[in-house]
Design an enzyme around this catalytic site. Structure first.
Site, PDB file in Angstrom:
ATOM      1  N   ASP A   1     -36.184  -3.413 -46.761  1.00 53.69           N
ATOM      2  CA  ASP A   1     -34.874  -3.978 -46.986  1.00 53.69           C
ATOM      3  C   ASP A   1     -35.019  -5.418 -47.086  1.00 53.69           C
ATOM      4  OD1 ASP A   1     -32.092  -4.845 -46.251  1.00 53.69           O
ATOM      5  OD2 ASP A   1     -31.703  -2.745 -46.148  1.00 53.69           O
TER       6      ASP A   1
ATOM      7  N   SER B   1     -29.929  -4.803 -50.557  1.00 50.42           N
ATOM      8  CA  SER B   1     -29.690  -3.473 -49.716  1.00 50.42           C
ATOM      9  C   SER B   1     -28.259  -2.692 -50.497  1.00 50.42           C
ATOM     10  CB  SER B   1     -29.407  -3.717 -48.277  1.00 50.42           C
ATOM     11  OG  SER B   1     -29.486  -2.626 -47.583  1.00 50.42           O
TER      12      SER B   1
END
Length: 322
Positions: free
Chosen positions: A213, A101
């Site tokens: 993610d 991320s």
């Protein structure tokens, strides 16, 4: 006179006979070879020392590979820059970088060859609007194309396998929940996939699969660093809970993801040699205004962690010399 001459002739003949005839000798005990009678320590060295035929080269221990595993946490990821600044200033330059991320965003730029100073300069100049492209969709409100474009500009269009350092971006395959480590291909697309928070960013479509993610399955990508050959892993965990409570939709969602991935986080950090936890709880997930403070917190925790990092490196160097 004749008598003297005759005596000389007889003497000469006798000597000649002695020279031409081998006298019989009594049998004697044969002398054993010198090698069997001499003790090893008494062997006589040759006049000139001879070089060994092929001397074995001395074993040279390799340098341990150090990896930096950067965790997710949205705007709290600016703290990663502070960690990198202190590490490099103290001669610790990671050989491998992995990111999840926000950690993938910072990690990709760092792995591309940008210096800590250049990273900080870009961070302070970054306009949040340069990363957001809103859309109306049931799958998310941000497309993520601007993020990918920004990353590709910063790395000068190089794919992952052409970056200055080995880099891995961790994402989650949406339909299977499987962890994926991108090590080749378009850098911007890989980072976009790694940072696509579900229900905020649209899932990233690549090769017929959808990715979101990486924090769902690998909040701090320690295992990915090990898979890439790291001997020592320095993990940076920025998943600290907000000290004043979560506020705002994105901050609430970021904290929800952190709570859901606690078991995965513990599993990852268990395999790290050193874990650094910047105190970024007061900085929200969307707190771009707190970027300078986040960098300072990264510097602070890295300085505190230097003794542990140096100790881990020393132990591994000793192990590799055996």
């Amino acid at each position: 006179m004749k008598l003297h001459t005759l005596a000389g002739a007889l003497l000469a003949a006798t000597l000649a006979g002695c020279a031409s005839t081998r006298p019989e000798q009594l049998p004697s005990t044969p002398t054993p070879p010198a090698a069997s009678t001499a003790q090893p320590s008494q062997a006589q060295a040759p006049d000139k020392p001879s070089a060994p035929a092929h001397a074995a080269p001395a074993h040279k221990a390799r340098k341990p590979k150090v990896a930096l595993a950067l965790g997710g946490g949205a705007a709290k990821g600016f703290a990663h820059i502070g960690v990198i600044k202190v590490l490099e200033a103290n001669g610790i330059k990671p050989d491998i970088v992995t990111g999840t991320s926000a950690g993938a965003v910072v990690g990709a730029l760092y792995a591309s060859g940008l210096t800590p100073y250049q990273l900080q300069l870009r961070a302070m100049k970054l306009d949040e609007s340069a990363l957001t492209d809103y859309t109306l969709s049931t799958s998310g409100v941000i497309k993520g194309e601007k993020l990918a474009e920004y990353v590709n500009r910063q790395v000068k269009g190089r794919p992952l396998e052409k970056l200055a350092k080995p880099f891995g971006a961790v994402a989650t395959e949406l339909d299977t929940g499987r962890r994926v480590v991108f090590r080749t291909g378009n850098t911007g697309s890989a980072v976009r996939a790694s940072a696509s928070i579900p229900n905020v960013f649209l899932p990233v479509q690549m090769h017929g699969k959808r990715y979101v993610d990486g924090g769902l399955v690998s909040p701090v990508p320690v295992s990915a660093a090990r898979e890439m050959g790291a001997d020592i892993v320095i993990a940076v965990d920025i998943s600290a809970r907000p000290s004043g409570g979560s506020s705002g939709f994105l901050s609430l969602l970021d904290q929800s993801l952190n709570i859901m991935s606690q078991s995965a986080l513990r599993a990852e950090l268990k395999d790290a040699d050193v874990t650094l936890r910047p105190q970024v709880g007061a900085i929200g997930a969307t707190g771009f205004d707190g970027r300078h403070r986040a960098i300072l917190e990264g510097e602070k925790v890295a300085r505190m962690g230097l003794p542990a990092i140096r100790h881990a490196i020393k132990l591994k160097e000793q192990a590799l010399q055996k």
